[in-house]
Design a protein around this motif. Sequence first.
Motif, PDB file in Angstrom:
ATOM      1  N   VAL A  56       0.858  -1.185   0.000  1.00  9.19           N
ATOM      2  CA  VAL A  56       0.000   0.000   0.000  1.00  9.19           C
ATOM      3  C   VAL A  56       0.898   1.240   0.000  1.00  9.19           C
ATOM      4  O   VAL A  56       1.473   1.597   1.028  1.00  9.19           O
ATOM      5  CB  VAL A  56      -0.946   0.020   1.229  1.00  9.19           C
ATOM      6  N   PRO A  57       1.017   1.891  -1.148  1.00 12.36           N
ATOM      7  CA  PRO A  57       1.853   3.093  -1.219  1.00 12.36           C
ATOM      8  C   PRO A  57       1.228   4.257  -0.448  1.00 12.36           C
ATOM      9  O   PRO A  57       0.033   4.253  -0.148  1.00 12.36           O
ATOM     10  CB  PRO A  57       1.910   3.418  -2.708  1.00 12.36           C
ATOM     11  N   LYS A  58       2.031   5.251  -0.164  1.00 14.79           N
ATOM     12  CA  LYS A  58       1.527   6.494   0.433  1.00 14.79           C
ATOM     13  C   LYS A  58       0.661   7.210  -0.606  1.00 14.79           C
ATOM     14  O   LYS A  58       0.767   6.952  -1.804  1.00 14.79           O
ATOM     15  CB  LYS A  58       2.683   7.366   0.879  1.00 14.79           C
ATOM     16  N   ALA A  59      -0.169   8.133  -0.150  1.00 11.18           N
ATOM     17  CA  ALA A  59      -1.178   8.780  -1.000  1.00 11.18           C
ATOM     18  C   ALA A  59      -0.590   9.366  -2.283  1.00 11.18           C
ATOM     19  O   ALA A  59      -1.102   9.102  -3.378  1.00 11.18           O
ATOM     20  CB  ALA A  59      -1.930   9.848  -0.212  1.00 11.18           C
ATOM     21  N   LEU A  60       0.478  10.162  -2.180  1.00  9.53           N
ATOM     22  CA  LEU A  60       1.022  10.786  -3.386  1.00  9.53           C
ATOM     23  C   LEU A  60       1.736   9.779  -4.280  1.00  9.53           C
ATOM     24  O   LEU A  60       1.814   9.975  -5.497  1.00  9.53           O
ATOM     25  CB  LEU A  60       1.928  11.965  -3.035  1.00  9.53           C
TER      26      LEU A  60
END
Length: 160
Positions: free
Chosen positions: A100-104
Motif C-alpha cells: 500500500v503506497p503512500k497517498a502521493l
Amino acid sequence: MDTKRKINIGMTEEQRSGIASGLSRLLADSYTLYLTTHNFHWNVTGPMFNTLHLMFMEQYTEQWNALDSIAERIRALGFAAPGTYREFGELTSISEVVGVPKALEMVDHLVFAQEATARTARSLFEIVDAAADQPTADLLTRRLDVHEKTAWMLRSLLEE
C-alpha cells in the motif's frame, strides 16, 4: 450445415484480428487501471484522504463502465474478449502495485497507468485507420480524452 456465419462488415479477417488483438491489450490495461484505482480508493490514508477517496471512486467508476464498451467492440469484430486475471496479466503494460503506497505515490502510479493506457489506445490508430474502422476509432478517441484528462488532473496534485 455450418452454423457459424462469416463476418462481412467491410474489413478482412486479418484487419479485424489485428484490431481485436490491440483492443485486448487496451482492455487489459483498462482493467488493471480499474483494479489499481479501486484498490487505492479502499486504502488511501492521510491529509488528502477525502479528496483522493472521492476522486478515485469517480475514476474507477468511469473505468468500470468503459470496460464493457471495449470488450463488446472486440466481440463485434468476431473475437473473444480476454476476461481472466491471467490473460490481463499477460496483456497489460501496467505493473501491479505491491503493498500500500503512500497517498502521493498512489497518485504518481495512477498518472503512469493513465498515460500507459492512453499510449496503448493511441498505438491502435494506424491499423484502425487503415481498416476504415470508424467505430473503433471513435471508441479510442473517447478513451484517449478520458485518460489524458485524468492524467493531467492527477499530475496537478503532484505539483508544488
